[in-house]
Scaffold this motif. Structure first.
Motif, mmCIF file in Angstrom:
data_model
loop_
_atom_site.group_PDB
_atom_site.id
_atom_site.type_symbol
_atom_site.label_atom_id
_atom_site.label_comp_id
_atom_site.label_asym_id
_atom_site.label_seq_id
_atom_site.Cartn_x
_atom_site.Cartn_y
_atom_site.Cartn_z
ATOM 1 N N TRP A 111 -12.339 28.679 21.533
ATOM 2 C CA TRP A 111 -12.071 28.244 20.156
ATOM 3 C C TRP A 111 -13.329 27.642 19.540
ATOM 4 N N GLU A 112 -13.964 26.759 20.302
ATOM 5 C CA GLU A 112 -15.190 26.113 19.832
ATOM 6 C C GLU A 112 -16.270 27.154 19.521
ATOM 7 N N ALA A 113 -16.418 28.137 20.398
ATOM 8 C CA ALA A 113 -17.422 29.186 20.204
ATOM 9 C C ALA A 113 -17.122 30.031 18.977
ATOM 10 N N LEU A 114 -15.849 30.338 18.760
ATOM 11 C CA LEU A 114 -15.478 31.148 17.594
ATOM 12 C C LEU A 114 -15.695 30.412 16.277
ATOM 13 N N ASN A 115 -15.882 29.109 16.347
ATOM 14 C CA ASN A 115 -16.109 28.310 15.144
ATOM 15 C C ASN A 115 -17.520 27.750 15.079
ATOM 16 N N SER A 116 -18.397 28.235 15.936
ATOM 17 C CA SER A 116 -19.776 27.777 15.982
ATOM 18 C C SER A 116 -20.648 28.675 15.105
ATOM 19 N N PRO A 117 -21.343 28.102 14.107
ATOM 20 C CA PRO A 117 -22.228 28.926 13.284
ATOM 21 C C PRO A 117 -23.271 29.695 14.111
ATOM 22 N N ALA A 118 -23.797 29.084 15.176
ATOM 23 C CA ALA A 118 -24.795 29.773 16.006
ATOM 24 C C ALA A 118 -24.174 30.979 16.698
ATOM 25 N N MET A 119 -22.959 30.824 17.222
ATOM 26 C CA MET A 119 -22.280 31.940 17.886
ATOM 27 C C MET A 119 -21.934 33.020 16.867
ATOM 28 N N LEU A 120 -21.433 32.625 15.726
ATOM 29 C CA LEU A 120 -21.093 33.609 14.697
ATOM 30 C C LEU A 120 -22.331 34.379 14.253
ATOM 31 N N ARG A 121 -23.429 33.671 14.085
ATOM 32 C CA ARG A 121 -24.668 34.341 13.660
ATOM 33 C C ARG A 121 -25.094 35.391 14.679
ATOM 34 N N ALA A 122 -24.963 35.066 15.952
ATOM 35 C CA ALA A 122 -25.352 36.000 17.009
ATOM 36 C C ALA A 122 -24.402 37.195 17.092
ATOM 37 N N CYS A 123 -23.162 37.006 16.685
ATOM 38 C CA CYS A 123 -22.142 38.037 16.884
ATOM 39 C C CYS A 123 -21.851 38.886 15.652
ATOM 40 N N GLN A 130 -5.225 32.909 24.780
ATOM 41 C CA GLN A 130 -4.251 32.477 25.781
ATOM 42 C C GLN A 130 -4.951 32.331 27.128
ATOM 43 N N PRO A 131 -4.584 31.292 27.900
ATOM 44 C CA PRO A 131 -5.165 31.160 29.236
ATOM 45 C C PRO A 131 -4.875 32.415 30.053
ATOM 46 N N ALA A 132 -5.870 32.857 30.810
ATOM 47 C CA ALA A 132 -5.712 34.049 31.645
ATOM 48 C C ALA A 132 -6.598 33.915 32.871
ATOM 49 N N GLY A 133 -6.023 33.538 33.975
ATOM 50 C CA GLY A 133 -6.784 33.423 35.214
ATOM 51 C C GLY A 133 -7.929 32.444 35.086
ATOM 52 N N ASP A 134 -9.150 32.947 35.236
ATOM 53 C CA ASP A 134 -10.340 32.097 35.190
ATOM 54 C C ASP A 134 -10.957 32.028 33.803
ATOM 55 N N GLY A 135 -10.195 32.366 32.786
ATOM 56 C CA GLY A 135 -10.750 32.338 31.439
ATOM 57 C C GLY A 135 -9.663 32.409 30.382
ATOM 58 N N THR A 136 -9.955 33.194 29.362
ATOM 59 C CA THR A 136 -9.064 33.305 28.209
ATOM 60 C C THR A 136 -8.894 34.756 27.818
ATOM 61 N N SER A 137 -7.678 35.106 27.474
ATOM 62 C CA SER A 137 -7.413 36.416 26.899
ATOM 63 C C SER A 137 -7.524 36.261 25.383
ATOM 64 N N LEU A 138 -8.494 36.965 24.796
ATOM 65 C CA LEU A 138 -8.686 36.944 23.350
ATOM 66 C C LEU A 138 -8.102 38.251 22.812
ATOM 67 N N ARG A 152 -9.883 41.173 24.809
ATOM 68 C CA ARG A 152 -11.084 40.889 25.598
ATOM 69 C C ARG A 152 -10.791 39.747 26.552
ATOM 70 N N HIS A 153 -11.412 39.792 27.717
ATOM 71 C CA HIS A 153 -11.332 38.657 28.638
ATOM 72 C C HIS A 153 -12.607 37.846 28.459
ATOM 73 N N ILE A 154 -12.446 36.584 28.111
ATOM 74 C CA ILE A 154 -13.561 35.687 27.852
ATOM 75 C C ILE A 154 -13.623 34.663 28.985
ATOM 76 N N PRO A 155 -14.780 34.507 29.644
ATOM 77 C CA PRO A 155 -14.878 33.581 30.775
ATOM 78 C C PRO A 155 -15.046 32.120 30.345
ATOM 79 N N LEU A 156 -14.242 31.703 29.406
ATOM 80 C CA LEU A 156 -14.236 30.331 28.907
ATOM 81 C C LEU A 156 -12.787 29.872 28.826
ATOM 82 N N SER A 157 -12.572 28.580 28.821
ATOM 83 C CA SER A 157 -11.220 28.068 28.587
ATOM 84 C C SER A 157 -10.844 28.362 27.135
#
Length: 187
Positions: free
Chosen positions: A17-29, A97-105, A7-12
């Motif tokens: 990393w922070e989002a993948l370890n956030s209880p709020a993000m995990l709950r939503a996903c 991994q960094p990928a252009g304007d975001g991250t390759s997950l 997936r291409h994620i529009p975040l650094s």
């Protein structure tokens, strides 16, 4: 059963990393997530309501990180128990991994199920588990893009927030009509 994807994620990478370890993000996903609590750094206790092959059941699961290399990669282990519905266990290797304007997950996950879930038949059980894994990463990507609102509350509120604007308008009109009719007995 193995599932992999990218997936291409529009975040650094650090933000992802922070989002993948956030209880709020995990709950939503996490599909069907009713609650999630961080019991220790990198360890989460999850309660899910899932419907698999027409059977609705509650699962209690533990997720924990291993081999963490912030903000580049980790192994996410999971074990879940759905009582008479069965159980599941597995792991997912997640790489950022960094990928252009975001991250390759990139992710590679494998899971095993047992009990009634496994008795549905290998193909059907694999399809259900594959769908749950894909659903998580799709939701994560949508949340990172701002397309899915993070909600620290129940499923009904999350469904309301995911409704398209025309559905909001229709729901509001119906509510106004019901309220007016209830107060005045006539339109």
């Amino acid at each position: 059963m193995d599932v992999q994807g990218k997936r291409h994620i529009p975040l650094s990478p650090a933000q992802a990393w922070e989002a993948l370890n956030s209880p709020a993000m995990l709950r939503a996903c996490i599909p069907g997530c009713e609650s999630i609590e961080q019991s220790a750094p990198g360890r989460f206790e999850v309660v899910q309501q899932l419907e698999i092959a027409g059977h609705r059941t509650s699962f209690t699961s533990t997720l924990w990180l291993q081999d963490a290399n912030p903000p580049h990669s980790y192994v996410l282990r999971f074990e879940g128990n759905g009582g008479s519905a069965g159980f599941g266990a597995g792991r997912a290797l997640v790489a950022l991994q960094p990928a252009g304007d975001g991250t390759s997950l990139q992710y590679q996950a494998n899971a095993e199920v047992g009990g009634a879930i496994a008795q549905m038949g290998g193909a059907l059980a694999d399809q259900a588990v594959r769908g749950l894994i894909e659903d998580f990463f799709t939701r994560f990507e949508r949340s990172a893009r701002g397309e899915l609102v993070l909600a620290p509350h129940g499923m009904a509120e999350r469904l309301w927030e995911m409704m398209p604007p025309w559905a909001w308008a229709l729901s509001t009109l119906v509510a106004v009509f019901i309220l007016y009719w209830g107060l005045h007995g006539t339109w």
